[in-house]
Design a protein around this motif. Sequence first.
Motif, PDB file in Angstrom:
ATOM      1  N   VAL A  24       0.832  -1.173  -0.090  1.00 41.96           N
ATOM      2  CA  VAL A  24       0.037  -0.006  -0.018  1.00 41.96           C
ATOM      3  C   VAL A  24       0.961   1.443  -0.141  1.00 41.96           C
ATOM      4  CG1 VAL A  24      -1.819   1.323   1.170  1.00 41.96           C
ATOM      5  CG2 VAL A  24      -1.907  -1.076   1.277  1.00 41.96           C
ATOM      6  N   PRO A  25       1.011   2.025  -0.972  1.00 40.27           N
ATOM      7  CA  PRO A  25       1.806   3.084  -1.271  1.00 40.27           C
ATOM      8  C   PRO A  25       0.845   4.339  -0.367  1.00 40.27           C
ATOM      9  CG  PRO A  25       1.412   2.460  -3.198  1.00 40.27           C
ATOM     10  CD  PRO A  25       0.478   1.648  -2.341  1.00 40.27           C
ATOM     11  N   LEU A  26       1.783   5.119   0.304  1.00 38.56           N
ATOM     12  CA  LEU A  26       1.082   6.230   0.918  1.00 38.56           C
ATOM     13  C   LEU A  26       1.579   7.596   0.594  1.00 38.56           C
ATOM     14  CD1 LEU A  26       2.516   6.608   4.315  1.00 38.56           C
ATOM     15  CD2 LEU A  26       2.073   4.299   3.777  1.00 38.56           C
ATOM     16  N   PHE A  27       0.837   8.762   0.664  1.00 42.44           N
ATOM     17  CA  PHE A  27       1.603   9.931   0.238  1.00 42.44           C
ATOM     18  C   PHE A  27       0.718  11.058   0.654  1.00 42.44           C
ATOM     19  CE2 PHE A  27      -1.104   9.945  -3.392  1.00 42.44           C
ATOM     20  CZ  PHE A  27      -1.441  11.114  -3.580  1.00 42.44           C
ATOM     21  N   TYR A  28       1.251  12.463   0.851  1.00 41.97           N
ATOM     22  CA  TYR A  28       0.520  13.553   0.878  1.00 41.97           C
ATOM     23  C   TYR A  28       1.175  14.463   0.077  1.00 41.97           C
ATOM     24  CZ  TYR A  28      -1.168  18.146   2.340  1.00 41.97           C
ATOM     25  OH  TYR A  28      -1.756  19.399   2.315  1.00 41.97           O
ATOM     26  N   HIS A  29       0.063  15.177  -0.598  1.00 41.85           N
ATOM     27  CA  HIS A  29       0.688  16.470  -1.430  1.00 41.85           C
ATOM     28  C   HIS A  29      -0.436  17.311  -1.518  1.00 41.85           C
ATOM     29  CE1 HIS A  29       2.381  19.128  -4.394  1.00 41.85           C
ATOM     30  NE2 HIS A  29       3.322  18.529  -4.233  1.00 41.85           N
ATOM     31  N   ALA A  76       9.145 -12.398   7.881  1.00 42.14           N
ATOM     32  CA  ALA A  76       8.794 -12.413   9.201  1.00 42.14           C
ATOM     33  C   ALA A  76       7.171 -12.823   9.646  1.00 42.14           C
ATOM     34  CB  ALA A  76       9.038 -11.057   9.740  1.00 42.14           C
ATOM     35  N   GLY A  77       6.367 -12.670   8.334  1.00 40.18           N
ATOM     36  CA  GLY A  77       4.894 -12.945   8.322  1.00 40.18           C
ATOM     37  C   GLY A  77       3.815 -11.823   8.271  1.00 40.18           C
ATOM     38  N   VAL A  78       4.270 -10.743   7.762  1.00 35.42           N
ATOM     39  CA  VAL A  78       3.548  -9.633   7.546  1.00 35.42           C
ATOM     40  C   VAL A  78       2.554  -9.795   6.254  1.00 35.42           C
ATOM     41  CG1 VAL A  78       5.009  -7.917   8.285  1.00 35.42           C
ATOM     42  CG2 VAL A  78       4.822  -8.226   5.813  1.00 35.42           C
ATOM     43  N   THR A  79       1.376  -9.503   6.530  1.00 40.58           N
ATOM     44  CA  THR A  79       0.529  -9.658   5.204  1.00 40.58           C
ATOM     45  C   THR A  79       0.731  -8.495   4.237  1.00 40.58           C
ATOM     46  OG1 THR A  79      -1.199 -10.398   6.841  1.00 40.58           O
ATOM     47  CG2 THR A  79      -2.248  -9.460   4.724  1.00 40.58           C
ATOM     48  N   ALA A  80       1.024  -7.334   4.608  1.00 39.20           N
ATOM     49  CA  ALA A  80       1.430  -6.275   3.560  1.00 39.20           C
ATOM     50  C   ALA A  80       2.113  -5.365   4.400  1.00 39.20           C
ATOM     51  CB  ALA A  80       0.022  -5.681   3.319  1.00 39.20           C
ATOM     52  N   VAL A  81       2.918  -4.540   3.503  1.00 38.80           N
ATOM     53  CA  VAL A  81       3.777  -3.372   4.029  1.00 38.80           C
ATOM     54  C   VAL A  81       3.298  -2.099   3.214  1.00 38.80           C
ATOM     55  CG1 VAL A  81       5.819  -4.653   4.056  1.00 38.80           C
ATOM     56  CG2 VAL A  81       5.112  -3.695   2.084  1.00 38.80           C
ATOM     57  N   GLY A  82       3.273  -0.949   3.947  1.00 41.71           N
ATOM     58  CA  GLY A  82       2.951   0.313   3.519  1.00 41.71           C
ATOM     59  C   GLY A  82       4.436   1.265   3.292  1.00 41.71           C
ATOM     60  N   MET A  83       4.344   1.830   2.225  1.00 41.11           N
ATOM     61  CA  MET A  83       5.586   2.473   1.782  1.00 41.11           C
ATOM     62  C   MET A  83       5.434   3.879   1.325  1.00 41.11           C
ATOM     63  SD  MET A  83       7.397  -0.598  -0.330  1.00 41.11           S
ATOM     64  CE  MET A  83       8.919   0.461  -0.612  1.00 41.11           C
ATOM     65  N   GLY A  84       6.146   4.885   1.758  1.00 37.26           N
ATOM     66  CA  GLY A  84       5.868   6.363   1.727  1.00 37.26           C
ATOM     67  C   GLY A  84       6.892   6.989   0.841  1.00 37.26           C
ATOM     68  N   SER A  85       7.942   7.572   1.538  1.00 39.94           N
ATOM     69  CA  SER A  85       9.064   8.290   0.728  1.00 39.94           C
ATOM     70  C   SER A  85       9.726   7.533  -0.164  1.00 39.94           C
ATOM     71  CB  SER A  85       9.728   9.110   1.540  1.00 39.94           C
ATOM     72  OG  SER A  85      10.135   8.341   2.621  1.00 39.94           O
ATOM     73  N   ALA A  86       9.769   6.129   0.084  1.00 37.43           N
ATOM     74  CA  ALA A  86      10.518   5.081  -0.574  1.00 37.43           C
ATOM     75  C   ALA A  86       9.786   4.921  -1.936  1.00 37.43           C
ATOM     76  CB  ALA A  86      10.805   4.080   0.166  1.00 37.43           C
ATOM     77  N   VAL A 103       7.101   7.307  -3.324  1.00 40.23           N
ATOM     78  CA  VAL A 103       6.855   8.553  -3.840  1.00 40.23           C
ATOM     79  C   VAL A 103       7.895   9.573  -3.275  1.00 40.23           C
ATOM     80  CG1 VAL A 103       5.242  10.495  -4.088  1.00 40.23           C
ATOM     81  CG2 VAL A 103       4.451   8.059  -3.440  1.00 40.23           C
ATOM     82  N   LYS A 104       9.122   9.386  -4.103  1.00 43.67           N
ATOM     83  CA  LYS A 104      10.268  10.304  -3.987  1.00 43.67           C
ATOM     84  C   LYS A 104      10.265  11.839  -4.013  1.00 43.67           C
ATOM     85  CE  LYS A 104      13.650   6.512  -4.151  1.00 43.67           C
ATOM     86  NZ  LYS A 104      14.822   6.391  -4.670  1.00 43.67           N
ATOM     87  N   ALA A 105      10.518  12.733  -3.112  1.00 47.55           N
ATOM     88  CA  ALA A 105      10.344  13.834  -3.100  1.00 47.55           C
ATOM     89  C   ALA A 105      10.897  14.716  -4.590  1.00 47.55           C
ATOM     90  CB  ALA A 105      10.851  14.776  -2.120  1.00 47.55           C
ATOM     91  N   ASP A 106      12.067  14.058  -5.164  1.00 44.50           N
ATOM     92  CA  ASP A 106      12.676  14.546  -6.077  1.00 44.50           C
ATOM     93  C   ASP A 106      11.971  14.032  -7.412  1.00 44.50           C
ATOM     94  OD1 ASP A 106      13.481  11.980  -5.594  1.00 44.50           O
ATOM     95  OD2 ASP A 106      15.516  12.223  -6.745  1.00 44.50           O
ATOM     96  N   TRP A 107      11.526  12.914  -7.601  1.00 40.07           N
ATOM     97  CA  TRP A 107      10.563  12.623  -8.572  1.00 40.07           C
ATOM     98  C   TRP A 107       9.455  13.380  -8.852  1.00 40.07           C
ATOM     99  CZ3 TRP A 107      10.401   6.365  -7.367  1.00 40.07           C
ATOM    100  CH2 TRP A 107      11.558   5.967  -7.616  1.00 40.07           C
ATOM    101  N   VAL A 108       8.849  13.626  -7.540  1.00 33.92           N
ATOM    102  CA  VAL A 108       7.728  14.764  -7.683  1.00 33.92           C
ATOM    103  C   VAL A 108       8.210  16.121  -8.266  1.00 33.92           C
ATOM    104  CG1 VAL A 108       5.993  15.777  -6.377  1.00 33.92           C
ATOM    105  CG2 VAL A 108       6.312  13.347  -5.871  1.00 33.92           C
ATOM    106  N   LYS A 109       9.079  16.449  -7.684  1.00 33.04           N
ATOM    107  CA  LYS A 109       9.761  17.710  -8.067  1.00 33.04           C
ATOM    108  C   LYS A 109      10.065  17.854  -9.578  1.00 33.04           C
ATOM    109  CE  LYS A 109      13.397  21.365  -6.687  1.00 33.04           C
ATOM    110  NZ  LYS A 109      14.295  21.546  -5.859  1.00 33.04           N
TER     111      LYS A 109
END
Length: 234
Positions: free
Chosen positions: A19-24, A182-192, A194-200
């Motif tokens: 699940v990607p996460l971001f704010y702009h 380790a057994g997670v069902t899912a991972v959430g990823m933010g800045s990794a 949606v990189k700030a320099d890619w947005v810029k």
Amino acid sequence: MARFSRLQVWNKIEDLGLVPLFYHGDVEISKKIVAALSAGGCKVIEFTNRGDRAFEVFRELIVHFEKADPSVILGIGSVLDPMTAGLYINLGANFVVGSVTNAEVARLCNRRKVPYFPGCATASEVSEAEELGAEVCKVFPGAELGGPAFVKAIKPPTPWTKIMVTGGVDATWESIKGWFSAGVTAVGMGSAMVKADWVKTENYDAMTAQAAQCLAWVRRARGEALYTGVEHVG
């Protein structure tokens, strides 16, 4: 009102495992970010409630993607109280994520049949969240809690527990493999993701490629985990 049922959201998260996460604060840039992530295969996306009038941006995203890409499941993150949860649910949030667990938010989400992913930092908090109806618990902040070792320690006594970890997940094979082993069902990823320099620089192609690569690593990590006998969903 949410367009997707709780089962649809839970099943898609378990299917993808990411699940990607971001704010702009800019609506048009946010639209491009969501489109880029969706193009890479990430269909469940968390927009975080972290800026002034974030709800206005979220509303525009919901309205836009209902037609532009109906496969996208948009939810809201960083929700701490029932008033904020209610606002976003009425705007069409398909799921609600918190950095902490709030019983009132859980009851509201249950009443409206919207998935709630509460933030948990101990085995007791995970258990309490499950009692409130959480199907998947968010472990946060993952790195500060001990990394994959934390998940590996709390899963054996409660093998039915489903965990989505955020904070400390890197866009690398080693990081993703460690968490799923380790057994997670899912991972959430933010800045990794949606990189700030890619947005810029408006490098949305890089964002799409990153999404596709991380999803491929998730599939590979799950395959290796199953082969070695680690229980996990997906």
